[in-house]
Design a protein around this motif. Structure first.
Motif, PDB file in Angstrom:
ATOM      1  N   ASN A  18       0.857  -1.179   0.000  1.00 28.55           N
ATOM      2  CA  ASN A  18       0.000   0.000   0.000  1.00 28.55           C
ATOM      3  C   ASN A  18       0.889   1.225   0.000  1.00 28.55           C
ATOM      4  O   ASN A  18       1.772   1.358   0.837  1.00 28.55           O
ATOM      5  N   LEU A  19       0.651   2.122  -0.962  1.00 28.49           N
ATOM      6  CA  LEU A  19       1.422   3.348  -1.040  1.00 28.49           C
ATOM      7  C   LEU A  19       0.885   4.329  -0.001  1.00 28.49           C
ATOM      8  O   LEU A  19      -0.292   4.669  -0.006  1.00 28.49           O
ATOM      9  N   VAL A  20       1.755   4.763   0.866  1.00 23.85           N
ATOM     10  CA  VAL A  20       1.374   5.690   1.920  1.00 23.85           C
ATOM     11  C   VAL A  20       2.263   6.921   1.804  1.00 23.85           C
ATOM     12  O   VAL A  20       3.482   6.801   1.746  1.00 23.85           O
ATOM     13  N   LYS A  21       1.640   8.083   1.740  1.00 24.77           N
ATOM     14  CA  LYS A  21       2.426   9.320   1.703  1.00 24.77           C
ATOM     15  C   LYS A  21       3.030   9.553   3.081  1.00 24.77           C
ATOM     16  O   LYS A  21       2.348   9.460   4.090  1.00 24.77           O
ATOM     17  N   ALA A  22       4.299   9.878   3.086  1.00 28.23           N
ATOM     18  CA  ALA A  22       4.979  10.123   4.351  1.00 28.23           C
ATOM     19  C   ALA A  22       4.807  11.577   4.769  1.00 28.23           C
ATOM     20  O   ALA A  22       4.968  12.486   3.964  1.00 28.23           O
ATOM     21  N   GLY A  23       4.478  11.779   6.011  1.00 32.39           N
ATOM     22  CA  GLY A  23       4.424  13.122   6.571  1.00 32.39           C
ATOM     23  C   GLY A  23       3.156  13.890   6.250  1.00 32.39           C
ATOM     24  O   GLY A  23       2.304  13.444   5.497  1.00 32.39           O
ATOM     25  N   PRO A  24       3.075  15.063   6.828  1.00 33.19           N
ATOM     26  CA  PRO A  24       1.898  15.911   6.629  1.00 33.19           C
ATOM     27  C   PRO A  24       1.893  16.550   5.249  1.00 33.19           C
ATOM     28  O   PRO A  24       2.916  16.598   4.576  1.00 33.19           O
ATOM     29  N   PRO A  25       0.744  17.062   4.810  1.00 28.94           N
ATOM     30  CA  PRO A  25       0.700  17.732   3.508  1.00 28.94           C
ATOM     31  C   PRO A  25       1.558  18.992   3.525  1.00 28.94           C
ATOM     32  O   PRO A  25       1.659  19.669   4.548  1.00 28.94           O
ATOM     33  N   ARG A  26       2.165  19.280   2.388  1.00 30.88           N
ATOM     34  CA  ARG A  26       3.035  20.454   2.285  1.00 30.88           C
ATOM     35  C   ARG A  26       2.801  21.158   0.961  1.00 30.88           C
ATOM     36  O   ARG A  26       2.472  20.530  -0.038  1.00 30.88           O
ATOM     37  N   TYR A  27       3.026  22.466   0.985  1.00 31.91           N
ATOM     38  CA  TYR A  27       3.011  23.223  -0.256  1.00 31.91           C
ATOM     39  C   TYR A  27       4.238  22.832  -1.067  1.00 31.91           C
ATOM     40  O   TYR A  27       5.266  22.428  -0.500  1.00 31.91           O
ATOM     41  N   ARG A  28       4.169  22.995  -2.381  1.00 35.43           N
ATOM     42  CA  ARG A  28       5.349  22.784  -3.210  1.00 35.43           C
ATOM     43  C   ARG A  28       6.390  23.828  -2.819  1.00 35.43           C
ATOM     44  O   ARG A  28       6.050  24.934  -2.419  1.00 35.43           O
ATOM     45  N   ASN A  29       7.660  23.495  -2.970  1.00 35.10           N
ATOM     46  CA  ASN A  29       8.709  24.426  -2.544  1.00 35.10           C
ATOM     47  C   ASN A  29       9.388  25.142  -3.709  1.00 35.10           C
ATOM     48  O   ASN A  29      10.469  25.708  -3.549  1.00 35.10           O
ATOM     49  N   HIS A  30       8.755  25.109  -4.888  1.00 39.94           N
ATOM     50  CA  HIS A  30       9.306  25.829  -6.034  1.00 39.94           C
ATOM     51  C   HIS A  30       8.193  26.159  -7.017  1.00 39.94           C
ATOM     52  O   HIS A  30       7.235  25.398  -7.151  1.00 39.94           O
ATOM     53  N   THR A  31       8.324  27.274  -7.687  1.00 44.76           N
ATOM     54  CA  THR A  31       7.444  27.650  -8.777  1.00 44.76           C
ATOM     55  C   THR A  31       8.174  28.599  -9.715  1.00 44.76           C
ATOM     56  O   THR A  31       9.021  29.366  -9.272  1.00 44.76           O
ATOM     57  N   ASP A  32       7.853  28.493 -10.979  1.00 43.23           N
ATOM     58  CA  ASP A  32       8.400  29.416 -11.974  1.00 43.23           C
ATOM     59  C   ASP A  32       7.444  30.577 -12.224  1.00 43.23           C
ATOM     60  O   ASP A  32       7.730  31.448 -13.037  1.00 43.23           O
ATOM     61  N   LYS A  33       6.336  30.561 -11.528  1.00 38.81           N
ATOM     62  CA  LYS A  33       5.317  31.605 -11.701  1.00 38.81           C
ATOM     63  C   LYS A  33       5.533  32.719 -10.671  1.00 38.81           C
ATOM     64  O   LYS A  33       6.254  32.536  -9.691  1.00 38.81           O
ATOM     65  N   PRO A  34       4.905  33.882 -10.867  1.00 35.52           N
ATOM     66  CA  PRO A  34       5.072  35.005  -9.928  1.00 35.52           C
ATOM     67  C   PRO A  34       4.686  34.640  -8.491  1.00 35.52           C
ATOM     68  O   PRO A  34       3.750  33.866  -8.267  1.00 35.52           O
ATOM     69  N   TYR A  51      13.036  35.140   3.915  1.00 34.05           N
ATOM     70  CA  TYR A  51      11.828  35.576   3.222  1.00 34.05           C
ATOM     71  C   TYR A  51      10.823  34.429   3.184  1.00 34.05           C
ATOM     72  O   TYR A  51      11.202  33.266   3.049  1.00 34.05           O
ATOM     73  N   VAL A  52       9.550  34.766   3.286  1.00 33.98           N
ATOM     74  CA  VAL A  52       8.472  33.794   3.110  1.00 33.98           C
ATOM     75  C   VAL A  52       7.762  34.179   1.823  1.00 33.98           C
ATOM     76  O   VAL A  52       7.386  35.337   1.648  1.00 33.98           O
ATOM     77  N   TRP A  53       7.579  33.223   0.910  1.00 34.79           N
ATOM     78  CA  TRP A  53       6.930  33.504  -0.367  1.00 34.79           C
ATOM     79  C   TRP A  53       5.802  32.513  -0.613  1.00 34.79           C
ATOM     80  O   TRP A  53       5.774  31.438  -0.016  1.00 34.79           O
ATOM     81  N   ALA A  54       4.886  32.882  -1.532  1.00 30.52           N
ATOM     82  CA  ALA A  54       3.751  32.019  -1.854  1.00 30.52           C
ATOM     83  C   ALA A  54       3.247  32.264  -3.265  1.00 30.52           C
ATOM     84  O   ALA A  54       3.390  33.356  -3.810  1.00 30.52           O
ATOM     85  N   ASN A  55       2.640  31.218  -3.836  1.00 31.29           N
ATOM     86  CA  ASN A  55       2.011  31.273  -5.158  1.00 31.29           C
ATOM     87  C   ASN A  55       0.838  30.305  -5.166  1.00 31.29           C
ATOM     88  O   ASN A  55       1.020  29.115  -4.911  1.00 31.29           O
ATOM     89  N   ASP A  56      -0.373  30.807  -5.441  1.00 29.20           N
ATOM     90  CA  ASP A  56      -1.573  29.961  -5.444  1.00 29.20           C
ATOM     91  C   ASP A  56      -1.643  29.028  -6.645  1.00 29.20           C
ATOM     92  O   ASP A  56      -2.086  27.888  -6.523  1.00 29.20           O
ATOM     93  N   GLU A  57      -1.232  29.501  -7.811  1.00 29.28           N
ATOM     94  CA  GLU A  57      -1.395  28.730  -9.040  1.00 29.28           C
ATOM     95  C   GLU A  57      -0.699  27.369  -8.967  1.00 29.28           C
ATOM     96  O   GLU A  57      -1.235  26.360  -9.435  1.00 29.28           O
ATOM     97  N   ASP A  58       0.489  27.318  -8.389  1.00 29.69           N
ATOM     98  CA  ASP A  58       1.225  26.055  -8.249  1.00 29.69           C
ATOM     99  C   ASP A  58       1.116  25.463  -6.847  1.00 29.69           C
ATOM    100  O   ASP A  58       1.806  24.492  -6.536  1.00 29.69           O
ATOM    101  N   ASP A  59       0.268  26.045  -6.007  1.00 28.79           N
ATOM    102  CA  ASP A  59       0.106  25.595  -4.619  1.00 28.79           C
ATOM    103  C   ASP A  59       1.475  25.498  -3.940  1.00 28.79           C
ATOM    104  O   ASP A  59       1.856  24.481  -3.381  1.00 28.79           O
TER     105      ASP A  59
END
Length: 133
Positions: A18-34, A51-59
């Motif tokens: 059974n495939l089990v995801k390890a750890g809690p859910p996380r945002y992606r740590n890279h994006t090429d979008k603004p 710095y703390v950054w965020a992008n919704d399009e790539d979560d």
């Protein structure tokens, strides 16, 4: 008599994994979008920690430690990372997580610089900013 050995009954059945995801859910740590980001400074001396950054399009959202701040930046990153992880666990968008962090701007050793929310073309631009002097 045969030279074949009898099959061990423990290995007689198909094996299922059974495939089990390890750890809690996380945002992606890279994006090429603004991205939108803000600056975190040391509470005592005002040195930029990262710095703390965020992008919704790539979560995507992350803490980017400033290299010149050394170990202080990496240790301070733990609180910002944990807060981002908690936001993802609640299922909110990265921009909403950023807004929450801005509303509660105190970390362990650092705090958000008021009015520092800015735009960058992508996560790599924030990373480059963190590598600068």
């Amino acid at each position: 008599m045969s030279n074949e050995r009898p099959i061990n009954p423990r290995f007689d059945e198909d094996v299922h994994f059974n495939l089990v995801k390890a750890g809690p859910p996380r945002y992606r740590n890279h994006t090429d979008k603004p991205v939108r980001y803000f600056t975190v400074v040391d509470k005592q001396d005002g040195a930029v920690l990262g710095y703390v950054w965020a992008n919704d399009e790539d979560d995507a959202a992350a803490w980017e430690p400033r290299e010149a701040a050394g170990p202080r930046a990496f240790s301070e990153g733990g609180i910002w990372f944990a807060r981002l992880e908690g936001a993802k666990g609640r299922g909110i968008l990265p921009s909403q997580a950023l807004a929450e962090l801005l509303a509660n701007p105190e970390g362990n050793r650092g705090r958000v610089v008021p009015g520092s929310l800015a735009d960058a073309p992508n996560a790599a631009a924030v990373e480059a900013l963190a590598k600068g002097d």
